[in-house]
Design a protein around this motif. Structure first.
Motif, PDB file in Angstrom:
ATOM      1  N   ASP A 161      55.490  38.649  39.922  1.00  0.00           N
ATOM      2  CA  ASP A 161      55.357  39.830  40.785  1.00  0.00           C
ATOM      3  C   ASP A 161      53.892  39.995  41.200  1.00  0.00           C
ATOM      4  O   ASP A 161      52.991  39.975  40.362  1.00  0.00           O
ATOM      5  CB  ASP A 161      55.831  41.092  40.057  1.00  0.00           C
ATOM      6  N   GLY A 162      53.670  40.113  42.492  1.00  0.00           N
ATOM      7  CA  GLY A 162      52.329  40.341  43.004  1.00  0.00           C
ATOM      8  C   GLY A 162      51.421  39.128  42.953  1.00  0.00           C
ATOM      9  O   GLY A 162      50.201  39.269  43.078  1.00  0.00           O
ATOM     10  N   THR A 163      51.989  37.937  42.749  1.00  0.00           N
ATOM     11  CA  THR A 163      51.167  36.725  42.722  1.00  0.00           C
ATOM     12  C   THR A 163      51.323  35.966  44.036  1.00  0.00           C
ATOM     13  O   THR A 163      52.160  36.304  44.865  1.00  0.00           O
ATOM     14  CB  THR A 163      51.564  35.788  41.554  1.00  0.00           C
ATOM     15  N   ALA A 164      50.537  34.919  44.172  1.00  0.00           N
ATOM     16  CA  ALA A 164      50.546  34.115  45.400  1.00  0.00           C
ATOM     17  C   ALA A 164      51.746  33.171  45.470  1.00  0.00           C
ATOM     18  O   ALA A 164      51.987  32.569  46.510  1.00  0.00           O
ATOM     19  CB  ALA A 164      49.250  33.309  45.494  1.00  0.00           C
ATOM     20  N   LEU A 165      52.499  33.034  44.367  1.00  0.00           N
ATOM     21  CA  LEU A 165      53.612  32.093  44.322  1.00  0.00           C
ATOM     22  C   LEU A 165      54.895  32.766  43.855  1.00  0.00           C
ATOM     23  O   LEU A 165      54.853  33.638  42.984  1.00  0.00           O
ATOM     24  CB  LEU A 165      53.314  30.948  43.341  1.00  0.00           C
ATOM     25  N   SER A 166      56.008  32.319  44.401  1.00  0.00           N
ATOM     26  CA  SER A 166      57.297  32.720  43.850  1.00  0.00           C
ATOM     27  C   SER A 166      57.574  31.840  42.633  1.00  0.00           C
ATOM     28  O   SER A 166      56.899  30.815  42.427  1.00  0.00           O
ATOM     29  CB  SER A 166      58.406  32.530  44.887  1.00  0.00           C
ATOM     30  N   GLN A 167      58.562  32.209  41.851  1.00  0.00           N
ATOM     31  CA  GLN A 167      58.886  31.389  40.687  1.00  0.00           C
ATOM     32  C   GLN A 167      59.349  29.996  41.123  1.00  0.00           C
ATOM     33  O   GLN A 167      59.001  29.005  40.488  1.00  0.00           O
ATOM     34  CB  GLN A 167      59.961  32.064  39.842  1.00  0.00           C
ATOM     35  N   ALA A 168      60.091  29.893  42.196  1.00  0.00           N
ATOM     36  CA  ALA A 168      60.544  28.587  42.681  1.00  0.00           C
ATOM     37  C   ALA A 168      59.357  27.735  43.135  1.00  0.00           C
ATOM     38  O   ALA A 168      59.305  26.531  42.852  1.00  0.00           O
ATOM     39  CB  ALA A 168      61.548  28.756  43.813  1.00  0.00           C
ATOM     40  N   GLU A 169      58.398  28.342  43.831  1.00  0.00           N
ATOM     41  CA  GLU A 169      57.206  27.603  44.251  1.00  0.00           C
ATOM     42  C   GLU A 169      56.413  27.121  43.031  1.00  0.00           C
ATOM     43  O   GLU A 169      55.908  26.002  43.004  1.00  0.00           O
ATOM     44  CB  GLU A 169      56.325  28.469  45.147  1.00  0.00           C
ATOM     45  N   TYR A 170      56.319  27.984  42.031  1.00  0.00           N
ATOM     46  CA  TYR A 170      55.646  27.615  40.786  1.00  0.00           C
ATOM     47  C   TYR A 170      56.327  26.404  40.164  1.00  0.00           C
ATOM     48  O   TYR A 170      55.665  25.468  39.713  1.00  0.00           O
ATOM     49  CB  TYR A 170      55.668  28.803  39.810  1.00  0.00           C
ATOM     50  N   ASP A 171      57.668  26.410  40.137  1.00  0.00           N
ATOM     51  CA  ASP A 171      58.414  25.296  39.553  1.00  0.00           C
ATOM     52  C   ASP A 171      58.147  23.984  40.293  1.00  0.00           C
ATOM     53  O   ASP A 171      58.023  22.927  39.673  1.00  0.00           O
ATOM     54  CB  ASP A 171      59.908  25.598  39.517  1.00  0.00           C
ATOM     55  N   VAL A 172      58.065  24.040  41.620  1.00  0.00           N
ATOM     56  CA  VAL A 172      57.733  22.843  42.392  1.00  0.00           C
ATOM     57  C   VAL A 172      56.338  22.363  41.991  1.00  0.00           C
ATOM     58  O   VAL A 172      56.137  21.176  41.696  1.00  0.00           O
ATOM     59  CB  VAL A 172      57.799  23.114  43.913  1.00  0.00           C
ATOM     60  N   LEU A 173      55.393  23.265  41.976  1.00  0.00           N
ATOM     61  CA  LEU A 173      54.010  22.885  41.647  1.00  0.00           C
ATOM     62  C   LEU A 173      53.878  22.429  40.197  1.00  0.00           C
ATOM     63  O   LEU A 173      53.027  21.584  39.897  1.00  0.00           O
ATOM     64  CB  LEU A 173      53.053  24.034  41.956  1.00  0.00           C
ATOM     65  N   LEU A 174      54.703  22.934  39.304  1.00  0.00           N
ATOM     66  CA  LEU A 174      54.693  22.477  37.915  1.00  0.00           C
ATOM     67  C   LEU A 174      54.991  20.980  37.860  1.00  0.00           C
ATOM     68  O   LEU A 174      54.274  20.209  37.215  1.00  0.00           O
ATOM     69  CB  LEU A 174      55.715  23.254  37.093  1.00  0.00           C
ATOM     70  N   THR A 175      56.028  20.562  38.560  1.00  0.00           N
ATOM     71  CA  THR A 175      56.383  19.139  38.590  1.00  0.00           C
ATOM     72  C   THR A 175      55.299  18.319  39.278  1.00  0.00           C
ATOM     73  O   THR A 175      54.896  17.263  38.782  1.00  0.00           O
ATOM     74  CB  THR A 175      57.734  18.940  39.309  1.00  0.00           C
ATOM     75  N   VAL A 176      54.821  18.808  40.413  1.00  0.00           N
ATOM     76  CA  VAL A 176      53.852  18.050  41.207  1.00  0.00           C
ATOM     77  C   VAL A 176      52.510  17.929  40.485  1.00  0.00           C
ATOM     78  O   VAL A 176      51.924  16.842  40.427  1.00  0.00           O
ATOM     79  CB  VAL A 176      53.689  18.680  42.610  1.00  0.00           C
ATOM     80  N   THR A 177      52.017  19.011  39.907  1.00  0.00           N
ATOM     81  CA  THR A 177      50.700  18.963  39.269  1.00  0.00           C
ATOM     82  C   THR A 177      50.714  18.154  37.980  1.00  0.00           C
ATOM     83  O   THR A 177      49.663  17.674  37.547  1.00  0.00           O
ATOM     84  CB  THR A 177      50.134  20.369  38.993  1.00  0.00           C
ATOM     85  N   ARG A 178      51.858  17.974  37.368  1.00  0.00           N
ATOM     86  CA  ARG A 178      51.953  17.156  36.152  1.00  0.00           C
ATOM     87  C   ARG A 178      51.996  15.661  36.472  1.00  0.00           C
ATOM     88  O   ARG A 178      51.789  14.837  35.590  1.00  0.00           O
ATOM     89  CB  ARG A 178      53.201  17.527  35.351  1.00  0.00           C
ATOM     90  N   ALA A 179      52.282  15.320  37.697  1.00  0.00           N
ATOM     91  CA  ALA A 179      52.406  13.914  38.097  1.00  0.00           C
ATOM     92  C   ALA A 179      51.021  13.313  38.348  1.00  0.00           C
ATOM     93  O   ALA A 179      50.040  14.030  38.589  1.00  0.00           O
ATOM     94  CB  ALA A 179      53.260  13.810  39.362  1.00  0.00           C
ATOM     95  N   ASP A 180      50.959  11.997  38.286  1.00  0.00           N
ATOM     96  CA  ASP A 180      49.713  11.298  38.585  1.00  0.00           C
ATOM     97  C   ASP A 180      49.225  11.672  39.975  1.00  0.00           C
ATOM     98  O   ASP A 180      50.013  11.712  40.927  1.00  0.00           O
ATOM     99  CB  ASP A 180      49.917   9.779  38.514  1.00  0.00           C
ATOM    100  N   ASP A 181      47.932  11.946  40.086  1.00  0.00           N
ATOM    101  CA  ASP A 181      47.305  12.292  41.360  1.00  0.00           C
ATOM    102  C   ASP A 181      47.966  13.512  42.014  1.00  0.00           C
ATOM    103  O   ASP A 181      47.931  13.666  43.229  1.00  0.00           O
ATOM    104  CB  ASP A 181      47.328  11.081  42.317  1.00  0.00           C
ATOM    105  N   MET A 182      48.614  14.355  41.180  1.00  0.00           N
ATOM    106  CA  MET A 182      49.310  15.566  41.663  1.00  0.00           C
ATOM    107  C   MET A 182      50.261  15.245  42.814  1.00  0.00           C
ATOM    108  O   MET A 182      50.400  16.017  43.759  1.00  0.00           O
ATOM    109  CB  MET A 182      48.319  16.660  42.054  1.00  0.00           C
ATOM    110  N   THR A 183      50.924  14.087  42.712  1.00  0.00           N
ATOM    111  CA  THR A 183      51.856  13.625  43.735  1.00  0.00           C
ATOM    112  C   THR A 183      53.158  13.209  43.055  1.00  0.00           C
ATOM    113  O   THR A 183      53.140  12.426  42.105  1.00  0.00           O
ATOM    114  CB  THR A 183      51.280  12.433  44.512  1.00  0.00           C
ATOM    115  N   ALA A 184      54.275  13.731  43.557  1.00  0.00           N
ATOM    116  CA  ALA A 184      55.581  13.408  42.976  1.00  0.00           C
ATOM    117  C   ALA A 184      56.568  13.076  44.082  1.00  0.00           C
ATOM    118  O   ALA A 184      56.425  13.519  45.224  1.00  0.00           O
ATOM    119  CB  ALA A 184      56.098  14.597  42.164  1.00  0.00           C
ATOM    120  N   ARG A 185      57.563  12.302  43.729  1.00  0.00           N
ATOM    121  CA  ARG A 185      58.651  12.025  44.667  1.00  0.00           C
ATOM    122  C   ARG A 185      59.479  13.291  44.825  1.00  0.00           C
ATOM    123  O   ARG A 185      59.723  14.018  43.857  1.00  0.00           O
ATOM    124  CB  ARG A 185      59.520  10.889  44.153  1.00  0.00           C
TER     125      ARG A 185
END
Length: 146
Positions: free
Chosen positions: A30-54
């Motif tokens: 609530d009141g953040t720059a990201l929705s929970q779904a956006e956070y979940d996408v970024l969780l997967t992406v930022t954990r990947a090498d070079d912050m890049t995921a399929r």
């Protein structure tokens, strides 16, 4: 053979616990720059090498349909949180990469969200958390044999 009533009671308890915990921690967004779904996408992406995921790996980690993930990713690209390009190793696939803005927004929320999760789960001991992790992993594995 598993006791059917006990299995149903355990399932209901697991489902209700997940629903309540999810409700508790969803307020972290609530009141953040990201929705929970956006956070979940970024969780997967930022954990990947070079912050890049399929894109297919992002979709596999989400609890929403593939078309919904695709629309979400397109909205995130438009907001400048991630970039998307063709996967050179898979002509039908795509790669998504966190932008500096996306990674920064993720990091800001991840710290407080992680604290909230740890606090909510602190009713369990470390041994119980290990056991919970093992039991839920066992439930997620496909059953082999008859």
């Amino acid at each position: 053979m598993t006791d059917r009533r006990l299995a149903i009671d355990a399932w209901e308890s697991l489902f209700r616990a997940q629903h309540e915990v999810f409700g508790d921690i969803s307020g972290d967004f609530d009141g953040t720059a990201l929705s929970q779904a956006e956070y979940d996408v970024l969780l997967t992406v930022t954990r990947a090498d070079d912050m890049t995921a399929r894109l297919r790996d992002v979709t596999a980690n989400m609890l929403i349909s593939q078309p919904s993930v695709s629309r979400l990713v397109d909205r995130m690209v438009a907001r400048g949180l991630i970039s998307k390009c063709a996967d050179p190793d898979d002509g039908r696939g795509a790669l998504v990469r966190a932008t500096d803005d996306g990674a920064s927004a993720f990091r800001r929320i991840a710290s407080s969200h992680g604290r909230a999760i740890a606090e909510r789960m602190s009713v369990l001991s470390d041994d119980e958390l290990d056991q919970l992790r093992e039991l839920t992993a066992k439930l997620r594995r496909p059953q082999l044999g008859c």
